[in-house]
Design a protein around this motif. Structure first.
Motif, PDB file in Angstrom:
ATOM      1  N   SER A  54       0.860  -1.182   0.000  1.00 50.76           N
ATOM      2  CA  SER A  54       0.000   0.000   0.000  1.00 50.76           C
ATOM      3  C   SER A  54       0.899   1.235   0.000  1.00 50.76           C
ATOM      4  CB  SER A  54      -0.906   0.016   1.248  1.00 50.76           C
ATOM      5  OG  SER A  54      -1.673   1.202   1.289  1.00 50.76           O
ATOM      6  N   ARG A  55       0.487   2.252  -0.731  1.00 46.89           N
ATOM      7  CA  ARG A  55       1.208   3.532  -0.777  1.00 46.89           C
ATOM      8  C   ARG A  55       2.668   3.363  -1.216  1.00 46.89           C
ATOM      9  NH1 ARG A  55       2.173   6.056   3.508  1.00 46.89           N
ATOM     10  NH2 ARG A  55       1.835   4.404   5.026  1.00 46.89           N
ATOM     11  N   ILE A  56       2.851   2.760  -2.390  1.00 46.64           N
ATOM     12  CA  ILE A  56       4.182   2.659  -2.984  1.00 46.64           C
ATOM     13  C   ILE A  56       4.237   3.648  -4.157  1.00 46.64           C
ATOM     14  CG2 ILE A  56       5.912   1.143  -3.996  1.00 46.64           C
ATOM     15  CD1 ILE A  56       5.118   0.391  -1.141  1.00 46.64           C
ATOM     16  N   LEU A  57       5.266   4.487  -4.170  1.00 45.88           N
ATOM     17  CA  LEU A  57       5.389   5.546  -5.175  1.00 45.88           C
ATOM     18  C   LEU A  57       6.626   5.301  -6.035  1.00 45.88           C
ATOM     19  CD1 LEU A  57       4.838   8.344  -6.458  1.00 45.88           C
ATOM     20  CD2 LEU A  57       6.065   9.362  -4.522  1.00 45.88           C
ATOM     21  N   PHE A  58       6.421   5.422  -7.364  1.00 47.29           N
ATOM     22  CA  PHE A  58       7.526   5.389  -8.324  1.00 47.29           C
ATOM     23  C   PHE A  58       7.539   6.748  -9.029  1.00 47.29           C
ATOM     24  CE2 PHE A  58       5.996   1.106  -7.687  1.00 47.29           C
ATOM     25  CZ  PHE A  58       7.157   0.376  -7.491  1.00 47.29           C
ATOM     26  N   LYS A  59       8.646   7.455  -8.896  1.00 53.54           N
ATOM     27  CA  LYS A  59       8.739   8.816  -9.436  1.00 53.54           C
ATOM     28  C   LYS A  59      10.017   8.936 -10.259  1.00 53.54           C
ATOM     29  CE  LYS A  59       8.812  13.654  -7.932  1.00 53.54           C
ATOM     30  NZ  LYS A  59       8.825  14.561  -6.747  1.00 53.54           N
ATOM     31  N   ALA A  76      -2.598  -5.596  -3.645  1.00 49.60           N
ATOM     32  CA  ALA A  76      -1.710  -4.436  -3.857  1.00 49.60           C
ATOM     33  C   ALA A  76      -2.578  -3.213  -4.131  1.00 49.60           C
ATOM     34  CB  ALA A  76      -0.751  -4.694  -5.016  1.00 49.60           C
ATOM     35  N   VAL A  77      -2.506  -2.231  -3.255  1.00 53.33           N
ATOM     36  CA  VAL A  77      -3.390  -1.066  -3.376  1.00 53.33           C
ATOM     37  C   VAL A  77      -2.586   0.231  -3.285  1.00 53.33           C
ATOM     38  CG1 VAL A  77      -5.394  -2.275  -2.443  1.00 53.33           C
ATOM     39  CG2 VAL A  77      -3.867  -1.080  -0.888  1.00 53.33           C
ATOM     40  N   TYR A  78      -3.177   1.285  -3.847  1.00 52.37           N
ATOM     41  CA  TYR A  78      -2.630   2.637  -3.766  1.00 52.37           C
ATOM     42  C   TYR A  78      -1.178   2.701  -4.262  1.00 52.37           C
ATOM     43  CZ  TYR A  78      -6.798   3.523  -1.002  1.00 52.37           C
ATOM     44  OH  TYR A  78      -8.097   3.622  -0.588  1.00 52.37           O
ATOM     45  N   THR A  79      -1.032   2.394  -5.535  1.00 54.86           N
ATOM     46  CA  THR A  79       0.272   2.482  -6.187  1.00 54.86           C
ATOM     47  C   THR A  79       0.240   3.663  -7.156  1.00 54.86           C
ATOM     48  OG1 THR A  79       0.441   0.073  -6.071  1.00 54.86           O
ATOM     49  CG2 THR A  79       2.015   1.224  -7.489  1.00 54.86           C
ATOM     50  N   ARG A  80       1.345   4.389  -7.202  1.00 53.52           N
ATOM     51  CA  ARG A  80       1.376   5.574  -8.061  1.00 53.52           C
ATOM     52  C   ARG A  80       2.652   5.582  -8.891  1.00 53.52           C
ATOM     53  NH1 ARG A  80       1.962  11.843  -6.072  1.00 53.52           N
ATOM     54  NH2 ARG A  80       1.654  12.829  -8.093  1.00 53.52           N
ATOM     55  N   LEU A  81       2.489   5.792 -10.217  1.00 51.77           N
ATOM     56  CA  LEU A  81       3.605   5.972 -11.131  1.00 51.77           C
ATOM     57  C   LEU A  81       3.549   7.407 -11.636  1.00 51.77           C
ATOM     58  CD1 LEU A  81       3.294   2.854 -11.008  1.00 51.77           C
ATOM     59  CD2 LEU A  81       3.927   2.789 -13.427  1.00 51.77           C
ATOM     60  N   HIS A  82       4.552   8.201 -11.275  1.00 50.29           N
ATOM     61  CA  HIS A  82       4.558   9.614 -11.658  1.00 50.29           C
ATOM     62  C   HIS A  82       5.825   9.923 -12.458  1.00 50.29           C
ATOM     63  CE1 HIS A  82       3.660  13.887 -11.388  1.00 50.29           C
ATOM     64  NE2 HIS A  82       4.923  14.084 -11.061  1.00 50.29           N
ATOM     65  N   LEU A 101      -1.635  -6.365 -13.861  1.00 54.25           N
ATOM     66  CA  LEU A 101      -2.508  -6.210 -12.695  1.00 54.25           C
ATOM     67  C   LEU A 101      -3.083  -7.559 -12.296  1.00 54.25           C
ATOM     68  CD1 LEU A 101      -4.498  -3.002 -13.766  1.00 54.25           C
ATOM     69  CD2 LEU A 101      -2.340  -3.153 -12.510  1.00 54.25           C
ATOM     70  N   GLY A 102      -3.057  -7.807 -10.982  1.00 55.80           N
ATOM     71  CA  GLY A 102      -3.694  -9.002 -10.439  1.00 55.80           C
ATOM     72  C   GLY A 102      -4.806  -8.603  -9.500  1.00 55.80           C
ATOM     73  N   SER A 103      -4.622  -8.872  -8.195  1.00 55.94           N
ATOM     74  CA  SER A 103      -5.615  -8.511  -7.183  1.00 55.94           C
ATOM     75  C   SER A 103      -5.205  -7.208  -6.521  1.00 55.94           C
ATOM     76  CB  SER A 103      -5.713  -9.611  -6.123  1.00 55.94           C
ATOM     77  OG  SER A 103      -6.464  -9.167  -5.006  1.00 55.94           O
ATOM     78  N   GLY A 104      -6.108  -6.229  -6.524  1.00 56.26           N
ATOM     79  CA  GLY A 104      -5.799  -4.962  -5.868  1.00 56.26           C
ATOM     80  C   GLY A 104      -6.613  -3.827  -6.423  1.00 56.26           C
ATOM     81  N   GLY A 105      -6.098  -2.623  -6.263  1.00 59.43           N
ATOM     82  CA  GLY A 105      -6.828  -1.473  -6.754  1.00 59.43           C
ATOM     83  C   GLY A 105      -6.075  -0.165  -6.571  1.00 59.43           C
ATOM     84  N   ILE A 106      -6.557   0.848  -7.253  1.00 63.03           N
ATOM     85  CA  ILE A 106      -6.038   2.215  -7.221  1.00 63.03           C
ATOM     86  C   ILE A 106      -4.591   2.260  -7.711  1.00 63.03           C
ATOM     87  CG2 ILE A 106      -5.856   4.364  -5.964  1.00 63.03           C
ATOM     88  CD1 ILE A 106      -8.668   3.226  -5.991  1.00 63.03           C
ATOM     89  N   LEU A 107      -4.469   2.202  -9.021  1.00 64.39           N
ATOM     90  CA  LEU A 107      -3.194   2.482  -9.684  1.00 64.39           C
ATOM     91  C   LEU A 107      -3.365   3.793 -10.431  1.00 64.39           C
ATOM     92  CD1 LEU A 107      -0.353   1.953 -10.782  1.00 64.39           C
ATOM     93  CD2 LEU A 107      -1.411   0.586 -12.609  1.00 64.39           C
ATOM     94  N   ASN A 108      -2.461   4.740 -10.153  1.00 66.32           N
ATOM     95  CA  ASN A 108      -2.508   6.057 -10.794  1.00 66.32           C
ATOM     96  C   ASN A 108      -1.231   6.237 -11.603  1.00 66.32           C
ATOM     97  OD1 ASN A 108      -2.112   8.958 -11.176  1.00 66.32           O
ATOM     98  ND2 ASN A 108      -3.869   9.205  -9.828  1.00 66.32           N
ATOM     99  N   ASP A 159      -9.785  -2.853  -8.909  1.00 59.87           N
ATOM    100  CA  ASP A 159     -10.732  -1.766  -8.654  1.00 59.87           C
ATOM    101  C   ASP A 159      -9.992  -0.423  -8.599  1.00 59.87           C
ATOM    102  OD1 ASP A 159     -12.721  -0.049  -7.853  1.00 59.87           O
ATOM    103  OD2 ASP A 159     -13.283  -1.165  -6.061  1.00 59.87           O
ATOM    104  N   GLY A 160     -10.075   0.330  -9.693  1.00 59.66           N
ATOM    105  CA  GLY A 160      -9.480   1.669  -9.704  1.00 59.66           C
ATOM    106  C   GLY A 160      -8.215   1.759 -10.531  1.00 59.66           C
ATOM    107  N   LEU A 161      -8.328   2.242 -11.790  1.00 59.46           N
ATOM    108  CA  LEU A 161      -7.180   2.424 -12.681  1.00 59.46           C
ATOM    109  C   LEU A 161      -7.331   3.786 -13.339  1.00 59.46           C
ATOM    110  CD1 LEU A 161      -4.691   1.459 -14.266  1.00 59.46           C
ATOM    111  CD2 LEU A 161      -6.258   0.320 -15.868  1.00 59.46           C
ATOM    112  N   TYR A 162      -6.331   4.657 -13.146  1.00 60.72           N
ATOM    113  CA  TYR A 162      -6.445   6.044 -13.595  1.00 60.72           C
ATOM    114  C   TYR A 162      -5.181   6.439 -14.365  1.00 60.72           C
ATOM    115  CZ  TYR A 162     -10.053   5.684 -10.081  1.00 60.72           C
ATOM    116  OH  TYR A 162     -11.141   5.265  -9.352  1.00 60.72           O
ATOM    117  N   ILE A 163      -5.355   6.715 -15.681  1.00 59.65           N
ATOM    118  CA  ILE A 163      -4.243   7.074 -16.562  1.00 59.65           C
ATOM    119  C   ILE A 163      -4.480   8.506 -17.040  1.00 59.65           C
ATOM    120  CG2 ILE A 163      -2.851   6.354 -18.531  1.00 59.65           C
ATOM    121  CD1 ILE A 163      -3.298   4.145 -16.443  1.00 59.65           C
TER     122      ILE A 163
END
Length: 678
Positions: free
Chosen positions: A403-408, A431-437, A454-461, A488-492
């Motif tokens: 949860s809350r893993i950031l790639f910048k 795996a939830v709340y992952t962000r690729l910036h 993507l497997g099981s999880g949600g909220i990839l930004n 659940d939750g994919l935002y591009i």
């Protein structure tokens, strides 16, 4: 009530010997005469207590009386009656007309808690005169006639000095409402003694300071130097700033080495406090090889991460150059109490290299931690590259129970799979709340796995636009293939893509809540494919693809289908494809099968269907959903490629009340504008 006699007859100035004004004297005398007359006219009514007065109503209205001995001091005073004889009540109208009261300190209290008594009551308006029975030794309080004690202060409101009250002296004081204030001075001897004691203490302190300074032997003052205790703690030495920095850096890292601010670190951009107290440097680890022939850097980095976690450090700084990893780096930070940032010098300057085809370079998280997900890890300013040609088993970042893993500012070069999130997990929301910036990739060749899986999880930004995402047509960008759990939750947002096999391929349990907006997509066999594998009951719902560009170049395999839906044994609901520019697709820009709920609105379809197909093929809606095609433009533009499309819209099946079409501007193709009716 007029002014008191003490005020009126106070000493006047020498230039005005006839003070006070006679008008003040007349007012005061009249008041005295009225009180005396009233008192005599009432036959001198006087009572010891207010209770005895209140019990006597056998007097006419406006009769006056005094209460002179009530234990409650506030009850004493002059009263006036209202109401006729035998009725009515008494009301207090003023203090007793005494200008001062003499009190006696007979020693009933203590030196610091004086108790005084008087034959007539006191009030807030009278001046007091009292004797002092014994000398005080500290702060003083006074109790009058058994009332609650109040502090006795000097005229200026300060505490009385020890010995300020001397046995046998007379004092004059008043009540200011909260404390008693002296009108006479405290004994001057006490003030002098206090001053002498303070002077003696100051002299003693000065002598002690001088003696202490005499024993100090410090190095001579010099510019830009600091004093540092030596290792034995016996001498203070003069050190340059560089020498001090080296000492501090060695104390933090445990490595005694020269300290410098070179371009190989981020030190020049951060405060000294952060450098010394919050960061570790990978390059300072004794076992670090920097990618040599006998690379052990995966174990070194993992060990440094564990030390940072245990010590509460917030950052690991990576050096420039390629760092070969002999195995996977296993990072876990369950129930994180401190976030850890792994930061390089930029994606082109700090790169991690795989050393085997099927290697997972970074394994992040651990299912064994249960509800305590690994969290608070940031990867920034680094790249992952193929030192060895990868196969489909390899991965750059493999996330499980996170949860809350950031790639910048992370760039993937030559790997088939950059990120796997919750893949093969056996629980929901792995795996939830992952962000690729500001991330990107450049990966040629073909692959059986997606760049982002993507497997099981949600909220990839996926956001930011510092880098593009580029391949040569043989790889899927984002794929969901888990047959048991949906995503659940994919935002591009605002991504620039070029030459992928597919951009999103959902063929597992399904993706719920997906939004793709902005940016540009060049070339793909199928841009968006929602089609569960055979036998999988997958649900793809709440998709919103808008305000982006889907660009083909009229070449089969490089721009065939835009939106392709086929629900199979699952469901496709609330899929919205709107306000996009779709250009140069060789096949259908929108293709649906019977039972798919899709809305197509406000798009521009230009030079699509140029291999001789319709631009859109719209099938029947589901029993509990709708299909609408509204406000679209379909036409051949300039520089058209290939053949003209057959129909703008090809309606499959009979007319259906749940299928609507209006406001479309369809320029007829080779066979007409529309085939069938909505």
């Amino acid at each position: 009530m007029p002014q008191t006699a003490a005020t009126i007859w106070a000493d006047g100035p020498g230039t005005s010997p006839y003070d006070p004004p006679k008008s003040d004297i007349r007012d005061w005398g009249t008041w005295v005469e009225q009180n005396v007359a009233a008192f005599l006219g009432n036959s001198g009514l006087a009572y010891l207590t207010r209770a005895s007065l209140f019990a006597d109503l056998a007097h006419a209205a406006n009769s006056s009386a005094w209460v002179i001995g009530d234990p409650t001091v506030a009850y004493n005073g002059v009263y006036m009656k209202s109401g006729g004889i035998g009725t009515g009540s008494w009301a207090r109208i003023s203090d007793l007309p005494y200008s001062f009261v003499k009190l006696l300190d007979a020693g009933a209290g203590t030196a610091n808690a004086i108790q005084v008594t008087s034959t007539i009551p006191t009030s807030s308006s009278v001046m007091r005169v009292a004797n002092v029975f014994e000398s005080n030794a500290g702060d003083v309080t006074v109790s009058e006639n058994g009332s609650a004690p109040k502090a006795l202060l000097t005229s200026s409101g300060n505490q009385i000095a020890p010995g300020g009250l001397v046995a046998g002296m007379m004092i004059v004081y008043v009540d200011d409402g909260t404390a008693f204030r002296l009108l006479t001075d405290q004994a001057s001897a006490a003030i002098v003694a206090a001053a002498e004691a303070a002077a003696a203490a100051a002299a003693s302190s000065a002598a002690a300071a001088a003696a202490s300074a005499a024993g100090v032997n410090l190095p001579a003052v010099a510019a830009n130097r600091m004093l540092v205790d030596n290792a034995a703690g016996t001498v203070r030495e003069s050190k340059t700033f560089s020498q001090v920095m080296t000492l501090l850096a060695g104390a933090v890292s445990g490595v005694a080495s020269a300290f410098s601010l070179d371009n190989n670190t981020l030190y020049k951009a951060r405060s000294l406090k952060d450098r010394w107290l919050d960061s570790y440097r990978l390059a300072e680890e004794l076992q670090f090889t920097g990618g040599g022939a006998t690379a052990t850097d995966a174990a070194v980095l993992q060990g440094l991460f564990n030390r940072a976690k245990a010590a509460g450090r917030g950052e690991i700084i990576l050096p420039r150059g390629d760092i070969a990893l002999e195995g996977n780096v296993f990072l876990k930070n369950p129930a994180a109490t401190n976030a850890i940032r792994i930061v390089g010098q930029g994606p082109a300057s700090t790169r991690f290299l795989n050393t085997s085809a099927g290697q997972v370079m970074f394994w992040i998280g651990d299912d064994a931690d249960g509800v305590n997900k690994t969290s608070g890890i940031t990867f920034e300013g680094l790249g992952l590259a193929a030192g060895v040609a990868p196969n489909d088993s390899g991965s750059g970042f493999f996330l499980r129970n996170t949860s809350r893993i950031l790639f910048k500012d992370v760039f993937i070069e030559g790997l088939r799979n950059g990120w796997s999130l919750g893949v093969n997990a056996a629980n929901l929301n792995n795996a939830v709340y992952t962000r690729l910036h500001n991330c990107g990739c450049n990966t040629p060749g073909t692959s059986g796995v997606a760049m982002i899986r993507l497997g099981s999880g949600g909220i990839l930004n996926v956001g930011g636009d510092a880098y593009g995402w580029n391949t040569n047509g043989g790889i899927v960008f984002i794929e969901h293939d888990n047959a048991s759990y949906n995503w659940d939750g994919l935002y591009i947002t605002n991504q620039f893509m070029e030459d992928w096999l597919k951009y999103i391929y959902s063929h597992g349990k399904g993706i719920v809540n997906m939004e793709w907006t902005g940016g540009q997509m060049d070339r793909a066999a199928i841009f968006f494919q929602l089609q569960p594998d055979s036998g999988i009951s997958g649900d793809n719902t709440n998709w919103n693809i808008h305000d982006t560009q889907l660009l083909g170049f009229g070449v089969v395999g490089k721009g065939d289908y835009g939106l392709f839906t086929a629900h199979g044994s699952g469901n496709i609901n609330n899929v919205c494809f709107r306000d996009n520019i779709v250009k140069g697709l060789s096949n259908r820009a929108v293709f649906t099968t019977s039972g798919d709920s899709v809305k197509v609105h406000g798009n521009q379809f230009v030079n699509c269907g140029n291999s001789g197909t319709s631009v859109m093929q719209i099938d029947q809606p589901p029993a509990n959903g709708v299909v609408s095609v509204t406000g679209n433009d379909i036409y051949l533009g300039n520089n058209s490629v290939g053949s003209n499309y057959t129909y703008g819209i090809d309606w499959i099946g009979s007319t259906n009340v749940r299928r609507k079409s209006f406001g479309n501007n369809v320029i007829a193709g080779s066979s007409g504008a529309e085939n069938g009716v909505a």
